[in-house]
Design a protein around this motif. Sequence first.
Motif, PDB file in Angstrom:
ATOM      1  N   GLY A 250     -12.731   0.275  39.879  1.00 24.48           N
ATOM      2  CA  GLY A 250     -11.399   0.588  40.363  1.00 24.48           C
ATOM      3  C   GLY A 250     -10.280   0.086  39.479  1.00 24.48           C
ATOM      4  N   LEU A 251     -10.580  -0.287  38.228  1.00 22.50           N
ATOM      5  CA  LEU A 251      -9.545  -0.796  37.327  1.00 22.50           C
ATOM      6  C   LEU A 251      -8.505   0.287  37.032  1.00 22.50           C
ATOM      7  N   ALA A 252      -7.243  -0.110  37.137  1.00 22.38           N
ATOM      8  CA  ALA A 252      -6.161   0.834  36.851  1.00 22.38           C
ATOM      9  C   ALA A 252      -6.002   1.068  35.362  1.00 22.38           C
ATOM     10  N   GLY A 253      -6.409   0.107  34.544  1.00 20.25           N
ATOM     11  CA  GLY A 253      -6.311   0.234  33.092  1.00 20.25           C
ATOM     12  C   GLY A 253      -7.445  -0.514  32.438  1.00 20.25           C
ATOM     13  N   PRO A 254      -7.644  -0.326  31.135  1.00 20.45           N
ATOM     14  CA  PRO A 254      -8.730  -1.007  30.436  1.00 20.45           C
ATOM     15  C   PRO A 254      -8.477  -2.504  30.327  1.00 20.45           C
ATOM     16  N   VAL A 255      -9.571  -3.261  30.239  1.00 16.84           N
ATOM     17  CA  VAL A 255      -9.498  -4.716  30.100  1.00 16.84           C
ATOM     18  C   VAL A 255     -10.386  -5.114  28.925  1.00 16.84           C
ATOM     19  N   GLY A 256      -9.802  -5.806  27.949  1.00 13.94           N
ATOM     20  CA  GLY A 256     -10.568  -6.250  26.788  1.00 13.94           C
ATOM     21  C   GLY A 256     -11.486  -7.398  27.151  1.00 13.94           C
ATOM     22  N   THR A 257     -12.688  -7.399  26.598  1.00 12.66           N
ATOM     23  CA  THR A 257     -13.634  -8.467  26.893  1.00 12.66           C
ATOM     24  C   THR A 257     -14.589  -8.660  25.732  1.00 12.66           C
ATOM     25  N   LEU A 258     -15.649  -9.453  25.948  1.00 15.72           N
ATOM     26  CA  LEU A 258     -16.643  -9.753  24.920  1.00 15.72           C
ATOM     27  C   LEU A 258     -17.879  -8.888  25.108  1.00 15.72           C
ATOM     28  N   GLY A 259     -18.390  -8.352  24.013  1.00 15.61           N
ATOM     29  CA  GLY A 259     -19.647  -7.626  24.035  1.00 15.61           C
ATOM     30  C   GLY A 259     -20.729  -8.426  23.327  1.00 15.61           C
ATOM     31  N   VAL A 260     -21.940  -8.397  23.896  1.00 14.04           N
ATOM     32  CA  VAL A 260     -23.104  -9.078  23.308  1.00 14.04           C
ATOM     33  C   VAL A 260     -24.291  -8.131  23.399  1.00 14.04           C
ATOM     34  N   GLY A 261     -24.967  -7.887  22.291  1.00 20.50           N
ATOM     35  CA  GLY A 261     -26.116  -7.003  22.302  1.00 20.50           C
ATOM     36  C   GLY A 261     -27.288  -7.566  23.081  1.00 20.50           C
ATOM     37  N   ASN A 262     -28.169  -6.680  23.518  1.00 18.26           N
ATOM     38  CA  ASN A 262     -29.434  -7.065  24.143  1.00 18.26           C
ATOM     39  C   ASN A 262     -30.576  -6.602  23.264  1.00 18.26           C
ATOM     40  N   TYR A 263     -31.548  -7.468  23.039  1.00 11.43           N
ATOM     41  CA  TYR A 263     -32.678  -7.156  22.189  1.00 11.43           C
ATOM     42  C   TYR A 263     -33.959  -7.041  23.012  1.00 11.43           C
ATOM     43  N   LEU A 264     -34.795  -6.100  22.611  1.00 11.71           N
ATOM     44  CA  LEU A 264     -36.189  -6.070  23.049  1.00 11.71           C
ATOM     45  C   LEU A 264     -36.967  -6.786  21.959  1.00 11.71           C
ATOM     46  N   LEU A 265     -37.735  -7.822  22.338  1.00 10.56           N
ATOM     47  CA  LEU A 265     -38.372  -8.736  21.399  1.00 10.56           C
ATOM     48  C   LEU A 265     -39.882  -8.767  21.606  1.00 10.56           C
TER      49      LEU A 265
END
Length: 325
Positions: A250-265
């Motif tokens: 329900g966000l009215a606008g975009p919100v900047g945040t942190l991205g972190v990848g996920n690995y299959l190991l």
Amino acid sequence: MTGTRTGRRRLVRAGLGVAAAALAGCAAHPGPARRLRLATGPRGGPYNAFGRALARAAAASGQHLEVLPVDTAASVDNLRRLDEGSVDLALAMADVAQDAVLGREPFPRPAGVTALARVYVNYTHLLVPGDGPVHSVGDLAGRPVAAGAAGSGVQVVAGRILRAAGLSGATPAATPAYARQLGLAESVAALRAGTVAALFWSGGVPTPALTALARELPLRFLPLDGYAGPLRERHGPVYTAVTLPAGAYGLAGPVGTLGVGNYLLARDAVAADAVSALLRVVFDRRRDLLREVTAGVRLEPRFAISTGEVPLHPGAAAYYRSVYG
């Protein structure tokens, strides 16, 4: 960045010697199905959903693979299990996987783990009641915060953000936030009850539990993209600035945040032909695997090899070499 990509391409080419044998073997593996134990995460979480979807896909693939999902506390727990050999495969966040390979805290020594693929990106969520007094990370000083379950990647990234904000208690003059070790379900319940002032989560967008919470009470999502630079300087390029899109939760606008990848190991000892066969399943069924985990993701080999400090398993190099031609 160019050097990293070049090195990664060289590693893929170095798997050419393994490729012929591995891919020939996975085409028609005789005998019973090869069993691979996969450390996922807690029931109801995205890792667990991905692991169970992968198990179903492997069973239906004709690749003579049996993937056995194992419920865990998630990233840190998964890497410890992988290193000790109680599981064959694991899912983990990129920052934690990098720490394991380099032998950095909380790992006492370098772990013998390899990457199969970077499968999708986690978005770091920091949410607070929309009608409350917290408008920035700094406002969490002196307040209780749900900061992820013990042994989870959420706990790692939440702790690093609080440390970067001066709220970890490392600086005696600063008033810390009080991090509570809570899983997602417990965190949601605590925020709803008002026993914590904020909730950290790292996962796909949208995360169903947070979508449901947003329907019950007004929420404010705090921007975290300003921490990408400081965290990259201290911990390397596993952190990127990403955006929670308008409309999600329900966000009215975009919100900047942190991205972190996920690995299959995987453990080093897992057979190369089994790894190649598993990756064939992953890419053949990628839309099904990610449907309940995150929206708008394109899992492609050219992005999947971006696993940073975590080396590719020889069977993974063989598979990608076959894709690149």
